[in-house]
Design a protein around this motif. Structure first.
Motif, PDB file in Angstrom:
ATOM      1  N   SER A   1      48.393  59.134  53.796  1.00 37.27           N
ATOM      2  CA  SER A   1      47.804  60.057  53.549  1.00 37.27           C
ATOM      3  C   SER A   1      47.261  60.908  54.919  1.00 37.27           C
ATOM      4  CB  SER A   1      47.093  60.058  52.246  1.00 37.27           C
ATOM      5  OG  SER A   1      46.967  58.913  52.027  1.00 37.27           O
ATOM      6  N   PRO A   2      47.700  60.886  55.650  1.00 42.01           N
ATOM      7  CA  PRO A   2      46.965  61.138  57.164  1.00 42.01           C
ATOM      8  C   PRO A   2      45.689  62.141  57.023  1.00 42.01           C
ATOM      9  CG  PRO A   2      49.099  61.798  57.391  1.00 42.01           C
ATOM     10  CD  PRO A   2      49.517  61.335  56.546  1.00 42.01           C
ATOM     11  N   ILE A   3      44.497  62.317  57.284  1.00 44.82           N
ATOM     12  CA  ILE A   3      44.386  64.003  57.485  1.00 44.82           C
ATOM     13  C   ILE A   3      43.863  64.507  58.424  1.00 44.82           C
ATOM     14  CG2 ILE A   3      42.646  63.177  55.498  1.00 44.82           C
ATOM     15  CD1 ILE A   3      40.607  62.440  56.927  1.00 44.82           C
ATOM     16  N   SER A   4      44.235  65.694  58.916  1.00 45.32           N
ATOM     17  CA  SER A   4      43.711  66.582  59.879  1.00 45.32           C
ATOM     18  C   SER A   4      41.978  65.604  60.394  1.00 45.32           C
ATOM     19  CB  SER A   4      43.386  67.612  60.700  1.00 45.32           C
ATOM     20  OG  SER A   4      44.484  68.280  59.867  1.00 45.32           O
TER      21      SER A   4
ATOM     22  N   TYR B   1      50.300  65.649  63.306  1.00 44.34           N
ATOM     23  CA  TYR B   1      50.815  64.701  64.287  1.00 44.34           C
ATOM     24  C   TYR B   1      50.664  63.669  63.888  1.00 44.34           C
ATOM     25  CZ  TYR B   1      49.122  62.899  68.575  1.00 44.34           C
ATOM     26  OH  TYR B   1      48.410  62.673  70.110  1.00 44.34           O
ATOM     27  N   LYS B   2      50.033  63.195  63.150  1.00 48.05           N
ATOM     28  CA  LYS B   2      49.136  61.546  63.002  1.00 48.05           C
ATOM     29  C   LYS B   2      50.510  61.110  62.283  1.00 48.05           C
ATOM     30  CE  LYS B   2      44.758  61.750  62.304  1.00 48.05           C
ATOM     31  NZ  LYS B   2      43.509  61.482  61.820  1.00 48.05           N
ATOM     32  N   ALA B   3      51.341  61.476  61.311  1.00 45.33           N
ATOM     33  CA  ALA B   3      52.608  61.650  60.828  1.00 45.33           C
ATOM     34  C   ALA B   3      53.699  61.061  61.760  1.00 45.33           C
ATOM     35  CB  ALA B   3      53.644  62.145  59.494  1.00 45.33           C
TER      36      ALA B   3
ATOM     37  N   PRO C   1      39.510  52.369  59.287  1.00 48.50           N
ATOM     38  CA  PRO C   1      41.079  53.086  59.584  1.00 48.50           C
ATOM     39  C   PRO C   1      41.723  52.537  60.326  1.00 48.50           C
ATOM     40  CG  PRO C   1      39.599  55.256  58.517  1.00 48.50           C
ATOM     41  CD  PRO C   1      38.989  53.634  58.931  1.00 48.50           C
ATOM     42  N   ILE C   2      41.690  52.153  61.316  1.00 49.59           N
ATOM     43  CA  ILE C   2      42.434  52.503  62.659  1.00 49.59           C
ATOM     44  C   ILE C   2      41.531  51.288  62.816  1.00 49.59           C
ATOM     45  CG2 ILE C   2      42.702  54.648  63.286  1.00 49.59           C
ATOM     46  CD1 ILE C   2      40.283  55.257  64.523  1.00 49.59           C
TER      47      ILE C   2
ATOM     48  N   GLY D   1      44.905  54.988  60.489  1.00 51.69           N
ATOM     49  CA  GLY D   1      44.970  56.068  60.772  1.00 51.69           C
ATOM     50  C   GLY D   1      45.566  57.225  60.258  1.00 51.69           C
ATOM     51  N   VAL D   2      46.475  56.294  59.066  1.00 51.94           N
ATOM     52  CA  VAL D   2      46.689  57.157  57.961  1.00 51.94           C
ATOM     53  C   VAL D   2      46.974  57.316  57.095  1.00 51.94           C
ATOM     54  CG1 VAL D   2      49.075  57.330  60.168  1.00 51.94           C
ATOM     55  CG2 VAL D   2      48.977  55.555  57.960  1.00 51.94           C
ATOM     56  N   ALA D   3      45.582  56.987  56.577  1.00 46.88           N
ATOM     57  CA  ALA D   3      45.674  56.709  55.074  1.00 46.88           C
ATOM     58  C   ALA D   3      44.050  56.410  55.489  1.00 46.88           C
ATOM     59  CB  ALA D   3      46.041  55.007  54.636  1.00 46.88           C
ATOM     60  N   PRO D   4      42.522  56.302  54.181  1.00 46.04           N
ATOM     61  CA  PRO D   4      41.437  56.084  54.263  1.00 46.04           C
ATOM     62  C   PRO D   4      41.122  54.584  54.733  1.00 46.04           C
ATOM     63  CG  PRO D   4      42.518  57.009  51.753  1.00 46.04           C
ATOM     64  CD  PRO D   4      42.988  56.375  52.587  1.00 46.04           C
ATOM     65  N   PHE D   5      41.791  54.005  55.071  1.00 47.69           N
ATOM     66  CA  PHE D   5      41.828  51.893  55.194  1.00 47.69           C
ATOM     67  C   PHE D   5      42.935  51.335  55.605  1.00 47.69           C
ATOM     68  CE2 PHE D   5      42.960  52.461  50.413  1.00 47.69           C
ATOM     69  CZ  PHE D   5      43.333  51.789  50.214  1.00 47.69           C
ATOM     70  N   PRO D   6      42.866  50.505  57.089  1.00 45.65           N
ATOM     71  CA  PRO D   6      44.340  49.885  56.822  1.00 45.65           C
ATOM     72  C   PRO D   6      44.663  49.452  55.599  1.00 45.65           C
ATOM     73  CG  PRO D   6      42.047  49.050  58.124  1.00 45.65           C
ATOM     74  CD  PRO D   6      41.696  50.298  56.877  1.00 45.65           C
ATOM     75  N   MET D   7      45.985  50.301  56.178  1.00 44.70           N
ATOM     76  CA  MET D   7      47.241  49.614  55.139  1.00 44.70           C
ATOM     77  C   MET D   7      48.957  49.039  55.228  1.00 44.70           C
ATOM     78  SD  MET D   7      48.992  53.351  54.678  1.00 44.70           S
ATOM     79  CE  MET D   7      50.314  53.059  53.225  1.00 44.70           C
ATOM     80  N   LEU D   8      49.275  48.849  54.356  1.00 46.92           N
ATOM     81  CA  LEU D   8      51.008  47.537  54.984  1.00 46.92           C
ATOM     82  C   LEU D   8      51.544  49.065  54.126  1.00 46.92           C
ATOM     83  CD1 LEU D   8      50.440  43.909  53.685  1.00 46.92           C
ATOM     84  CD2 LEU D   8      51.072  44.577  55.762  1.00 46.92           C
ATOM     85  N   LEU D   9      52.936  49.247  55.214  1.00 50.45           N
ATOM     86  CA  LEU D   9      54.152  50.400  54.045  1.00 50.45           C
ATOM     87  C   LEU D   9      55.061  49.290  53.481  1.00 50.45           C
ATOM     88  CD1 LEU D   9      54.281  51.654  57.777  1.00 50.45           C
ATOM     89  CD2 LEU D   9      53.305  52.534  56.220  1.00 50.45           C
ATOM     90  N   LYS D  10      54.507  49.451  52.368  1.00 49.87           N
ATOM     91  CA  LYS D  10      55.058  47.889  51.617  1.00 49.87           C
ATOM     92  C   LYS D  10      57.457  49.293  51.063  1.00 49.87           C
ATOM     93  CE  LYS D  10      51.254  46.228  49.270  1.00 49.87           C
ATOM     94  NZ  LYS D  10      50.742  46.074  48.277  1.00 49.87           N
ATOM     95  N   ASP D  11      57.006  49.578  51.178  1.00 49.06           N
ATOM     96  CA  ASP D  11      58.038  50.635  50.620  1.00 49.06           C
ATOM     97  C   ASP D  11      58.985  50.321  51.711  1.00 49.06           C
ATOM     98  OD1 ASP D  11      57.158  50.542  48.210  1.00 49.06           O
ATOM     99  OD2 ASP D  11      56.629  52.792  48.419  1.00 49.06           O
ATOM    100  N   THR D  12      58.040  51.120  52.729  1.00 44.33           N
ATOM    101  CA  THR D  12      58.890  50.838  53.839  1.00 44.33           C
ATOM    102  C   THR D  12      59.872  49.298  54.170  1.00 44.33           C
ATOM    103  OG1 THR D  12      57.854  52.015  55.121  1.00 44.33           O
ATOM    104  CG2 THR D  12      59.190  51.333  56.467  1.00 44.33           C
TER     105      THR D  12
END
Length: 471
Positions: free
Chosen positions: A432-435, A443-445, A297-298, A395-406
């Motif tokens: 959807s980050p996890i601790s 913190y990640k958000a 994810p990172i 680091g903010v989802a289960p996999f590398p992602m694109l912020l499409k809505d943003t």
């Protein structure tokens, strides 16, 4: 499971029938009894096990420092590896002398790795200077000296040898002349050319190239299942332009990416971006394909290339299949990839001239560490108006992602603080980050918001000011 592997270790030809997944460090220490190469972290993190690995390319041997603890012995077939014993001569080499003169060693456990890494940099540095040599030991950790004496050792060496070594096209002969290398190095190209009959046929097992992550994940698993080391020579790892697109062989190392004239022209900051990727030893082995398929994810390279509408080409036999990088990841460590497919080419369209890019990474350590959160941006703007934008996040989802809505929100908007704040709010709803050990979800958000800000601070410094933005 076993295969015959032939290589040169220091000044001796070695032939061994062995599981190619066994670590080179274990073979060096237990079979060859060369204990100057130290065993410590076994994760490629400390550099105590560093060796030089030389590959014959067009009658010239190119040497790189690598971590032997995460280097499968099958990967050194037909190559020249050099341990600290292979550098020793009747008297100390100038590199070793500088460490003695400036008290660069205390317990001495890490010292062989430092000597190997520094010596390795002398083969390839365009200019032998203090900054370049210090960079070459970014993957070597010392727990005793506090590094001040090591820095003095490097400075002492460069003051005496920088100009002498830099101003020559015949680098190895010059290094031998100054007793930095033993004389036997001069015969290595001819001797390696005779080892080219080693077995390059495909073997069953886990397919791998650099192995910098695979060897850490489950050492016993890869030794049990075996490893199918992809023949990089037959894949001709290189970077080239074709039909307005840049194509990168999946077997291209991070070091080769950083040194590529083509990629440095497209992305002038790429060398700085990936100086935070592992260490010199890791960058010398890690491949772009391995980083993408590892599906972390990172993953730094996944995050960097996601905004560029990158296409992956998977080969199975004679067939090639296209998959967009943005559609590769289906879940945590779940890929749109058949078990029998091998990633062969990474391709992306070269953006138009007015594009801006930036890559950001936050980790506990600045160097030699994986990210807590990372992000990249591609943006095209007409003065203050955003014509196109694509933002990736790790680091903010289960996999590398694109912020499409943003990105959808920002397109057509003016670059200003108000719009940026709203974009950060939208981004926080996409993730959807996890601790975990690298930080809490909250913190990640917050980090992601700061990285989005950092993108615009660096790309639009006349518009966005650091003091204007508080998360």
């Amino acid at each position: 499971m076993k295969k015959t592997i032939r290589f040169i270790c220091n000044n001796e030809i070695i032939s061994a029938e062995i599981n190619p997944a066994i670590s080179t460090l274990d073979f060096i220490r237990t079979e060859l009894h060369l204990t100057g190469t130290k065993e410590s972290c076994r994760e490629g993190d400390c550099g105590a096990c560093s060796i030089l690995c030389g590959k014959l390319c067009n009658d010239i041997v190119k040497y790189r420092a690598v971590n032997s603890c995460i280097l499968p012995i099958g990967a050194i077939a037909g190559k020249h590896i050099v341990t600290i014993e292979g550098l020793n001569q009747q008297s100390l080499t100038p590199v070793q002398q500088s460490f003695v003169k400036e008290n660069g060693a205390q317990c001495g456990f890490c010292t062989p790795g430092f000597i190997i890494s520094l010596t390795g940099s002398l083969f390839s540095c365009n200019e032998i200077n203090y900054e370049n040599l210090i960079s070459s030991i970014d993957g070597n950790i010392c727990r005793c000296t506090g590094y001040a004496s090591i820095k003095r050792s490097v400075k002492s060496f460069t003051e005496n040898y920088s100009i002498k070594i830099t101003q020559t096209s015949d680098r190895i002969h010059k290094l031998v002349r100054y007793n930095i290398l033993p004389e036997y190095f001069l015969s290595i190209p001819q001797r390696l050319s005779k080892l080219r009959d080693f077995d390059h046929k495909a073997h069953t097992g886990i397919p791998a190239a650099g192995c910098t992550d695979l060897s850490i994940q489950n050492k016993n698993k890869i030794e049990r299942r075996g490893i199918n080391l992809i023949d990089r020579e037959s894949k001709s790892p290189h970077i080239y332009i074709e039909n307005k697109a840049c194509l990168i062989s999946a077997f291209t190392t991070v070091k080769e990416i950083c040194e590529s004239k083509i990629l440095n022209k497209i992305f002038p900051g790429i060398k700085n971006y990936f100086s935070m990727f592992g260490s010199t030893q890791i960058r010398n082995r890690a491949t772009i394909g391995g980083n993408i398929i590892n599906a972390s994810p990172i993953g730094d390279l996944s995050i960097f290339f996601l905004p560029f509408n990158t296409i992956l080409y998977f080969r199975e036999g004679e067939e090639l299949r296209e998959v967009r990088l943005s559609e590769l990841y289906k879940g945590y460590k779940q890929l749109d990839k058949k078990p029998t497919e091998i990633l062969e080419i990474i391709s992306f369209e070269i953006p138009v001239e007015e594009f801006k890019i930036n890559f950001e990474k936050v980790s506990r350590r600045t160097y030699l560490d994986i990210a807590c959160v990372n992000s990249a941006i591609l943006i095209l703007a007409n003065q203050k108006i955003i014509k196109h934008v694509s933002i990736s996040a790790g680091g903010v989802a289960p996999f590398p992602m694109l912020l499409k809505d943003t990105a959808k929100y920002l397109k057509g908007k003016e670059v200003c603080l108000t719009n940026l704040k709203e974009a950060c709010v939208i981004a926080s709803k996409e993730i959807s980050p996890i601790s975990d050990v690298r930080g809490s979800a909250e913190y990640k958000a917050i980090l992601l918001k700061q990285l989005i800000l950092s993108h615009f601070l660096k790309l639009f410094p006349d518009i966005i000011k650091a003091e204007d933005f508080v998360c």
